[in-house]
Design a protein around this motif. Structure first.
Motif, PDB file in Angstrom:
ATOM      1  N   GLU A  72       0.847  -1.179   0.000  1.00  0.00           N
ATOM      2  CA  GLU A  72       0.000   0.000   0.000  1.00  0.00           C
ATOM      3  C   GLU A  72       0.889   1.237   0.000  1.00  0.00           C
ATOM      4  O   GLU A  72       1.752   1.399   0.867  1.00  0.00           O
ATOM      5  CB  GLU A  72      -0.907   0.005   1.233  1.00  0.00           C
ATOM      6  CG  GLU A  72      -1.860   1.174   1.264  1.00  0.00           C
ATOM      7  CD  GLU A  72      -2.783   1.147   2.479  1.00  0.00           C
ATOM      8  OE1 GLU A  72      -3.878   1.720   2.361  1.00  0.00           O
ATOM      9  OE2 GLU A  72      -2.413   0.569   3.520  1.00  0.00           O
ATOM     10  N   VAL A  73       0.677   2.101  -0.978  1.00  0.00           N
ATOM     11  CA  VAL A  73       1.415   3.363  -1.060  1.00  0.00           C
ATOM     12  C   VAL A  73       0.810   4.315  -0.037  1.00  0.00           C
ATOM     13  O   VAL A  73      -0.412   4.470   0.043  1.00  0.00           O
ATOM     14  CB  VAL A  73       1.337   3.957  -2.488  1.00  0.00           C
ATOM     15  CG1 VAL A  73       1.962   5.336  -2.529  1.00  0.00           C
ATOM     16  CG2 VAL A  73       2.006   3.022  -3.486  1.00  0.00           C
ATOM     17  N   LYS A  74       1.672   4.939   0.735  1.00  0.00           N
ATOM     18  CA  LYS A  74       1.249   5.822   1.822  1.00  0.00           C
ATOM     19  C   LYS A  74       2.041   7.129   1.772  1.00  0.00           C
ATOM     20  O   LYS A  74       3.134   7.184   1.227  1.00  0.00           O
ATOM     21  CB  LYS A  74       1.525   5.166   3.191  1.00  0.00           C
ATOM     22  CG  LYS A  74       0.939   3.786   3.393  1.00  0.00           C
ATOM     23  CD  LYS A  74      -0.553   3.783   3.512  1.00  0.00           C
ATOM     24  CE  LYS A  74      -1.030   4.393   4.808  1.00  0.00           C
ATOM     25  NZ  LYS A  74      -2.512   4.447   4.877  1.00  0.00           N
ATOM     26  N   ARG A  75       1.491   8.140   2.377  1.00  0.00           N
ATOM     27  CA  ARG A  75       2.174   9.402   2.711  1.00  0.00           C
ATOM     28  C   ARG A  75       2.847  10.090   1.515  1.00  0.00           C
ATOM     29  O   ARG A  75       3.929  10.659   1.625  1.00  0.00           O
ATOM     30  CB  ARG A  75       3.175   9.199   3.840  1.00  0.00           C
ATOM     31  CG  ARG A  75       2.676   8.358   4.999  1.00  0.00           C
ATOM     32  CD  ARG A  75       1.273   8.703   5.479  1.00  0.00           C
ATOM     33  NE  ARG A  75       1.282   9.931   6.253  1.00  0.00           N
ATOM     34  CZ  ARG A  75       0.226  10.734   6.406  1.00  0.00           C
ATOM     35  NH1 ARG A  75      -0.907  10.482   5.840  1.00  0.00           N
ATOM     36  NH2 ARG A  75       0.323  11.814   7.129  1.00  0.00           N
ATOM     37  N   MET A  76       2.182  10.058   0.362  1.00  0.00           N
ATOM     38  CA  MET A  76       2.671  10.764  -0.823  1.00  0.00           C
ATOM     39  C   MET A  76       2.420  12.260  -0.643  1.00  0.00           C
ATOM     40  O   MET A  76       1.306  12.674  -0.318  1.00  0.00           O
ATOM     41  CB  MET A  76       1.938  10.277  -2.080  1.00  0.00           C
ATOM     42  CG  MET A  76       2.364   8.926  -2.587  1.00  0.00           C
ATOM     43  SD  MET A  76       4.003   8.914  -3.341  1.00  0.00           S
ATOM     44  CE  MET A  76       3.775   9.987  -4.748  1.00  0.00           C
ATOM     45  N   LEU A 109      -3.641   1.889  -3.183  1.00  0.00           N
ATOM     46  CA  LEU A 109      -3.629   3.102  -2.368  1.00  0.00           C
ATOM     47  C   LEU A 109      -5.031   3.640  -2.245  1.00  0.00           C
ATOM     48  O   LEU A 109      -5.931   3.266  -3.004  1.00  0.00           O
ATOM     49  CB  LEU A 109      -2.695   4.161  -2.962  1.00  0.00           C
ATOM     50  CG  LEU A 109      -3.015   4.666  -4.360  1.00  0.00           C
ATOM     51  CD1 LEU A 109      -3.937   5.872  -4.334  1.00  0.00           C
ATOM     52  CD2 LEU A 109      -1.728   5.014  -5.083  1.00  0.00           C
ATOM     53  N   GLU A 110      -5.198   4.527  -1.288  1.00  0.00           N
ATOM     54  CA  GLU A 110      -6.459   5.225  -1.080  1.00  0.00           C
ATOM     55  C   GLU A 110      -6.169   6.709  -1.089  1.00  0.00           C
ATOM     56  O   GLU A 110      -5.155   7.159  -0.573  1.00  0.00           O
ATOM     57  CB  GLU A 110      -7.063   4.819   0.273  1.00  0.00           C
ATOM     58  CG  GLU A 110      -8.378   5.490   0.617  1.00  0.00           C
ATOM     59  CD  GLU A 110      -8.266   6.875   1.229  1.00  0.00           C
ATOM     60  OE1 GLU A 110      -9.257   7.629   1.198  1.00  0.00           O
ATOM     61  OE2 GLU A 110      -7.171   7.226   1.751  1.00  0.00           O
ATOM     62  N   THR A 111      -7.065   7.461  -1.699  1.00  0.00           N
ATOM     63  CA  THR A 111      -7.007   8.914  -1.616  1.00  0.00           C
ATOM     64  C   THR A 111      -8.425   9.426  -1.491  1.00  0.00           C
ATOM     65  O   THR A 111      -9.387   8.699  -1.746  1.00  0.00           O
ATOM     66  CB  THR A 111      -6.271   9.537  -2.833  1.00  0.00           C
ATOM     67  OG1 THR A 111      -5.986  10.911  -2.550  1.00  0.00           O
ATOM     68  CG2 THR A 111      -7.072   9.421  -4.111  1.00  0.00           C
ATOM     69  N   CYS A 144     -10.148   4.226  -4.054  1.00  0.00           N
ATOM     70  CA  CYS A 144      -9.009   3.312  -3.999  1.00  0.00           C
ATOM     71  C   CYS A 144      -8.538   2.973  -5.408  1.00  0.00           C
ATOM     72  O   CYS A 144      -9.327   2.903  -6.348  1.00  0.00           O
ATOM     73  CB  CYS A 144      -9.368   2.056  -3.226  1.00  0.00           C
ATOM     74  SG  CYS A 144      -9.711   2.382  -1.475  1.00  0.00           S
ATOM     75  N   PHE A 145      -7.240   2.752  -5.522  1.00  0.00           N
ATOM     76  CA  PHE A 145      -6.589   2.475  -6.798  1.00  0.00           C
ATOM     77  C   PHE A 145      -5.666   1.273  -6.672  1.00  0.00           C
ATOM     78  O   PHE A 145      -5.181   0.969  -5.583  1.00  0.00           O
ATOM     79  CB  PHE A 145      -5.715   3.663  -7.227  1.00  0.00           C
ATOM     80  CG  PHE A 145      -6.469   4.882  -7.658  1.00  0.00           C
ATOM     81  CD1 PHE A 145      -6.818   5.059  -8.991  1.00  0.00           C
ATOM     82  CD2 PHE A 145      -6.796   5.872  -6.757  1.00  0.00           C
ATOM     83  CE1 PHE A 145      -7.486   6.197  -9.407  1.00  0.00           C
ATOM     84  CE2 PHE A 145      -7.461   7.021  -7.162  1.00  0.00           C
ATOM     85  CZ  PHE A 145      -7.810   7.178  -8.492  1.00  0.00           C
ATOM     86  N   GLU A 146      -5.366   0.661  -7.833  1.00  0.00           N
ATOM     87  CA  GLU A 146      -4.380  -0.408  -7.898  1.00  0.00           C
ATOM     88  C   GLU A 146      -3.598  -0.265  -9.197  1.00  0.00           C
ATOM     89  O   GLU A 146      -4.117   0.192 -10.212  1.00  0.00           O
ATOM     90  CB  GLU A 146      -5.063  -1.775  -7.888  1.00  0.00           C
ATOM     91  CG  GLU A 146      -4.074  -2.934  -7.990  1.00  0.00           C
ATOM     92  CD  GLU A 146      -4.754  -4.291  -7.989  1.00  0.00           C
ATOM     93  OE1 GLU A 146      -4.216  -5.209  -7.369  1.00  0.00           O
ATOM     94  OE2 GLU A 146      -5.838  -4.414  -8.614  1.00  0.00           O
TER      95      GLU A 146
END
Length: 154
Positions: A72-76, A109-111, A144-146
């Motif tokens: 999971e991509v975080k803190r961009m 990820l979630e945004t 959410c994305f992948e």
């Protein structure tokens, strides 16, 4: 030229950039900030990237293991005065390469829907909208994305 370093959540520049991100999200997320913030602890992130421009820290991102095959991509985050020069793309690409090196095959990820720049950024970088996962199931403001990580021939 943008310089990237791989580090972890103990890096002082990463910590300070995340503080800037949290200040931005507190405004953007409004009343939902506390809900989202509970999932954004950086204490145990082992894979973080910090971007430097003219020797100043200007952007960051991280990932954490989500399953055997995905992270999971975080803190961009990119500082406002450094936007538009490719910092976020460089950071995201580095995170994806690092995840592939660790044998992961996808990133998720979630945004937030209110973060329109982020939504467009992920779409531009070949992320596909997926059903909300985990703690984001049923959260109306979450998107959410992948992205499947492919081996690239250089």
């Amino acid at each position: 030229m943008i310089k990237l370093i791989r580090t972890n959540s103990e890096n002082e520049d990463f910590i300070n950039l995340v503080k800037d991100l949290d200040s931005y999200l507190k405004i953007t997320d409004g009343e939902e900030h506390d809900f989202y913030n509970q999932f954004n602890s950086i204490k145990t992130l082992k894979h973080a990237v910090v971007a430097y421009f003219k020797n100043q820290p200007v952007g960051c991102g991280a990932f954490k293991k989500l399953s055997q095959s995905s992270v999971e991509v975080k803190r961009m985050y990119t500082k406002e005065d450094a936007r538009g020069i490719g910092v976020a793309t460089e950071v995201l690409n580095e995170l994806e390469h690092w995840a592939k090196e660790q044998n992961y095959t996808s990133t998720v990820l979630e945004t937030g829907l209110r973060q329109t720049e982020a939504v467009q950024f992920y779409k531009k970088n070949a992320y596909q909208v997926i059903p909300n996962y985990g703690q984001y199931i049923g959260v109306k403001n979450s998107l959410c994305f992948e992205k499947k990580l492919k081996d690239e021939k250089r």
